[in-house]
Design a protein around this motif. Structure first.
Motif, PDB file in Angstrom:
ATOM      1  N   ASP A 134       0.899  -1.164  -0.160  1.00  0.00           N
ATOM      2  CA  ASP A 134      -0.041  -0.036   0.034  1.00  0.00           C
ATOM      3  C   ASP A 134       1.014   1.367   0.158  1.00  0.00           C
ATOM      4  O   ASP A 134       0.522   2.357  -0.663  1.00  0.00           O
ATOM      5  CB  ASP A 134      -0.917  -0.188   1.419  1.00  0.00           C
ATOM      6  N   PHE A 135       1.949   0.970   0.823  1.00  0.00           N
ATOM      7  CA  PHE A 135       2.853   2.473   0.765  1.00  0.00           C
ATOM      8  C   PHE A 135       3.550   2.564  -0.577  1.00  0.00           C
ATOM      9  O   PHE A 135       3.475   3.768  -1.115  1.00  0.00           O
ATOM     10  CB  PHE A 135       4.105   2.237   1.679  1.00  0.00           C
ATOM     11  N   LEU A 136       3.803   1.507  -1.181  1.00  0.00           N
ATOM     12  CA  LEU A 136       4.431   1.931  -2.601  1.00  0.00           C
ATOM     13  C   LEU A 136       3.351   2.215  -3.448  1.00  0.00           C
ATOM     14  O   LEU A 136       3.676   3.130  -4.373  1.00  0.00           O
ATOM     15  CB  LEU A 136       4.913   0.379  -3.116  1.00  0.00           C
ATOM     16  N   HIS A 137       2.164   1.903  -3.396  1.00  0.00           N
ATOM     17  CA  HIS A 137       1.079   2.386  -4.301  1.00  0.00           C
ATOM     18  C   HIS A 137       0.947   3.912  -4.151  1.00  0.00           C
ATOM     19  O   HIS A 137       0.802   4.609  -4.802  1.00  0.00           O
ATOM     20  CB  HIS A 137      -0.271   1.480  -4.162  1.00  0.00           C
ATOM     21  N   LEU A 142       1.532   9.197  -6.016  1.00  0.00           N
ATOM     22  CA  LEU A 142       2.130  10.690  -5.771  1.00  0.00           C
ATOM     23  C   LEU A 142       2.862  11.103  -7.151  1.00  0.00           C
ATOM     24  O   LEU A 142       2.718  12.230  -7.636  1.00  0.00           O
ATOM     25  CB  LEU A 142       2.817  10.819  -4.610  1.00  0.00           C
ATOM     26  N   ALA A 143       3.719  10.187  -7.443  1.00  0.00           N
ATOM     27  CA  ALA A 143       4.709  10.534  -8.710  1.00  0.00           C
ATOM     28  C   ALA A 143       4.005  10.328  -9.765  1.00  0.00           C
ATOM     29  O   ALA A 143       4.664  10.784 -10.742  1.00  0.00           O
ATOM     30  CB  ALA A 143       5.921   9.575  -8.373  1.00  0.00           C
ATOM     31  N   ASN A 144       2.890   9.720  -9.869  1.00  0.00           N
ATOM     32  CA  ASN A 144       2.220   9.177 -11.358  1.00  0.00           C
ATOM     33  C   ASN A 144       3.026   8.435 -12.044  1.00  0.00           C
ATOM     34  O   ASN A 144       3.451   8.700 -13.108  1.00  0.00           O
ATOM     35  CB  ASN A 144       1.774  10.550 -12.026  1.00  0.00           C
ATOM     36  N   ASP A 145       3.768   7.360 -11.557  1.00  0.00           N
ATOM     37  CA  ASP A 145       4.798   6.581 -12.012  1.00  0.00           C
ATOM     38  C   ASP A 145       4.595   5.137 -11.458  1.00  0.00           C
ATOM     39  O   ASP A 145       5.086   4.998 -10.288  1.00  0.00           O
ATOM     40  CB  ASP A 145       6.213   7.168 -11.761  1.00  0.00           C
ATOM     41  N   GLN A 146       4.196   4.192 -12.089  1.00  0.00           N
ATOM     42  CA  GLN A 146       4.049   2.882 -11.722  1.00  0.00           C
ATOM     43  C   GLN A 146       5.537   2.053 -11.478  1.00  0.00           C
ATOM     44  O   GLN A 146       5.217   0.943 -11.328  1.00  0.00           O
ATOM     45  CB  GLN A 146       3.162   2.094 -12.742  1.00  0.00           C
ATOM     46  N   ALA A 183      10.364  -6.605  15.043  1.00  0.00           N
ATOM     47  CA  ALA A 183      10.885  -6.893  13.690  1.00  0.00           C
ATOM     48  C   ALA A 183       9.851  -6.347  12.508  1.00  0.00           C
ATOM     49  O   ALA A 183      10.324  -6.233  11.491  1.00  0.00           O
ATOM     50  CB  ALA A 183      10.770  -8.433  13.956  1.00  0.00           C
ATOM     51  N   ASP A 184       8.519  -6.268  12.924  1.00  0.00           N
ATOM     52  CA  ASP A 184       7.752  -6.165  11.886  1.00  0.00           C
ATOM     53  C   ASP A 184       7.874  -4.556  11.402  1.00  0.00           C
ATOM     54  O   ASP A 184       7.655  -4.358  10.362  1.00  0.00           O
ATOM     55  CB  ASP A 184       6.337  -6.381  12.121  1.00  0.00           C
ATOM     56  N   VAL A 185       7.952  -3.856  12.391  1.00  0.00           N
ATOM     57  CA  VAL A 185       7.809  -2.430  12.268  1.00  0.00           C
ATOM     58  C   VAL A 185       9.323  -2.114  11.494  1.00  0.00           C
ATOM     59  O   VAL A 185       9.261  -1.400  10.419  1.00  0.00           O
ATOM     60  CB  VAL A 185       8.125  -1.512  13.537  1.00  0.00           C
ATOM     61  N   LEU A 186      10.311  -2.766  11.924  1.00  0.00           N
ATOM     62  CA  LEU A 186      11.731  -2.369  11.161  1.00  0.00           C
ATOM     63  C   LEU A 186      11.803  -3.119   9.925  1.00  0.00           C
ATOM     64  O   LEU A 186      12.371  -2.411   8.865  1.00  0.00           O
ATOM     65  CB  LEU A 186      13.045  -2.940  11.892  1.00  0.00           C
ATOM     66  N   ASP A 187      11.111  -4.325   9.554  1.00  0.00           N
ATOM     67  CA  ASP A 187      11.057  -4.655   8.320  1.00  0.00           C
ATOM     68  C   ASP A 187      10.236  -3.619   7.291  1.00  0.00           C
ATOM     69  O   ASP A 187      10.881  -3.417   6.238  1.00  0.00           O
ATOM     70  CB  ASP A 187      10.057  -5.922   8.201  1.00  0.00           C
ATOM     71  N   PHE A 188       9.276  -3.190   7.637  1.00  0.00           N
ATOM     72  CA  PHE A 188       8.482  -1.946   6.894  1.00  0.00           C
ATOM     73  C   PHE A 188       9.485  -0.901   6.995  1.00  0.00           C
ATOM     74  O   PHE A 188       9.867  -0.236   5.583  1.00  0.00           O
ATOM     75  CB  PHE A 188       7.199  -1.612   7.583  1.00  0.00           C
ATOM     76  N   TYR A 189      10.148  -0.405   7.791  1.00  0.00           N
ATOM     77  CA  TYR A 189      10.986   0.717   7.815  1.00  0.00           C
ATOM     78  C   TYR A 189      12.192   0.599   7.011  1.00  0.00           C
ATOM     79  O   TYR A 189      12.697   1.469   6.144  1.00  0.00           O
ATOM     80  CB  TYR A 189      11.469   1.266   9.064  1.00  0.00           C
ATOM     81  N   PHE A 190      12.710  -0.614   6.865  1.00  0.00           N
ATOM     82  CA  PHE A 190      14.042  -0.802   5.957  1.00  0.00           C
ATOM     83  C   PHE A 190      13.376  -0.845   4.444  1.00  0.00           C
ATOM     84  O   PHE A 190      14.184  -0.259   3.485  1.00  0.00           O
ATOM     85  CB  PHE A 190      14.629  -1.984   6.290  1.00  0.00           C
ATOM     86  N   TYR A 191      12.429  -1.184   4.333  1.00  0.00           N
ATOM     87  CA  TYR A 191      11.740  -1.234   2.943  1.00  0.00           C
ATOM     88  C   TYR A 191      11.559  -0.012   2.438  1.00  0.00           C
ATOM     89  O   TYR A 191      11.908   0.706   1.356  1.00  0.00           O
ATOM     90  CB  TYR A 191      10.701  -2.177   2.541  1.00  0.00           C
ATOM     91  N   GLN A 192      10.887   0.753   3.371  1.00  0.00           N
ATOM     92  CA  GLN A 192      10.625   2.296   2.936  1.00  0.00           C
ATOM     93  C   GLN A 192      11.617   3.106   2.610  1.00  0.00           C
ATOM     94  O   GLN A 192      11.819   3.708   1.663  1.00  0.00           O
ATOM     95  CB  GLN A 192       9.901   2.951   4.385  1.00  0.00           C
TER      96      GLN A 192
END
Ligand code: GLN
Length: 304
Positions: A134-137, A142-146, A183-192
């Motif tokens: 969802d964050f990637l989407h 925002l960038a209008n770029d898939q 672990a779940d929060v940091l997994d998301f943070y590192f991807y972000q």
């Protein structure tokens, strides 16, 4: 009428000769291979024109620039309840400093130092159905770029070595300021942080911050009041213990990342991104800061 192409060409030309380009971040091993000679600038005017020079179309690791997107999504989800879990004051300390967090009982100074961004990540892990997707989407919209993607190798590299962020997350958890597992929060943070974007994609994605919350496709994602607040935090906290210096030299709200990117904006007028991977001792792009200083000095376009 300013000849913007000529302005960014001359800045690029002057600074590409600079011998001391700073040091590429190596505490995330995967970032240490990047060539310090990369240098791109992209400028987008709200009137519609765009200008590029150098490696403005090359994807790089946006790292902490992603904290602006994460804050925006969390603000959209939670509104002002957000500010019960973190403050909006500059820390005057490096992005990964922990002692203040302990002294202030697990309330991060602001959403752009790592501890604050980890609290924001916790909010997104709770509030989004499929957080990473969802964050990637959201960023793509925002960038209008898939085509925008996470770099899996960068995320894995930081996951394997991000001891300071594990410490921050554990401290937050011990103070009751993380709802999900570390672990779940940091997994998301590192991807972000491992999102890859070009200078051009970044200027497009930041368009709404110069346009009162309305993105390139004319959709209003955040209110003008929320955008005012995010821009204020960018100005006061976007460059950690160099936020004062950036305001002094450049005079625009902006955000940096240890991948060497910087995005800055002038409300109602423009968004500009630079990429030069070598960092100064405060962890901000050395040449990028100089380029933006030259830009606002030459064009006299700043908030001051
Ligand atoms: N992912 C990096 C970290 O957590 C982001 C830091 C930055 O860009 N300043 O250390």
């Amino acid at each position: 009428m300013i000849d913007f192409q000529q302005v960014i060409n001359s800045i690029h030309n002057d600074l590409k000769q600079e011998i001391d380009r700073g040091l590429v971040a190596n505490y995330i091993p995967e970032l240490s291979h990047i060539d310090a000679n990369n240098f791109g600038i992209h400028l987008k005017l709200l009137s519609g024109e765009s200008f590029s020079v150098g490696q403005a179309q090359a994807p790089f690791s946006i790292q902490s620039i992603s904290k602006v997107f994460a804050l925006s999504k969390a603000f959209q989800l939670q509104g002002n309840d957000l500010w019960q879990r973190m403050d909006v004051e500059p820390s005057g300390d490096p992005f990964n400093q922990l002692s203040l967090l302990e002294l202030e009982n697990g309330i991060p100074r602001n959403p752009f130092i790592n501890s604050g961004a980890i609290v924001i990540a916790d909010i997104l892990v709770s509030g989004l159905e499929n957080p990473k997707e969802d964050f990637l989407h959201f960023v793509r919209a925002l960038a209008n770029d898939q085509t925008i993607q996470y770099n899996e190798a960068v995320a894995a590299s930081e996951k394997a070595t991000g001891y300071n962020n594990y410490a921050a997350a554990n401290l937050l958890k011990s103070f009751g300021n993380l709802q999900n597992d570390v672990a779940d929060v940091l997994d998301f943070y590192f991807y972000q942080c491992a999102l890859e974007m070009t200078c051009e994609q970044l200027t497009n994605a930041f368009y709404l911050f110069a346009n009162h919350g309305v993105c390139l496709q004319n959709k209003e994602w955040l209110t003008a009041s929320q955008i005012k607040r995010i821009n204020a935090i960018m100005l006061t906290c976007g460059f950690y213990d160099e936020a004062g210096e950036f305001a002094f030299e450049v005079g625009l709200p902006g955000k940096s990342g240890v991948g060497g990117g910087i995005v800055a904006l002038l409300p109602n007028q423009l968004v500009i991104s630079t990429w030069s991977p070598g960092l100064n001792p405060k962890g901000n792009s050395k040449i990028g800061m100089q380029a933006l200083e030259a830009f606002t000095t030459k064009t006299k376009l700043s908030i001051f």
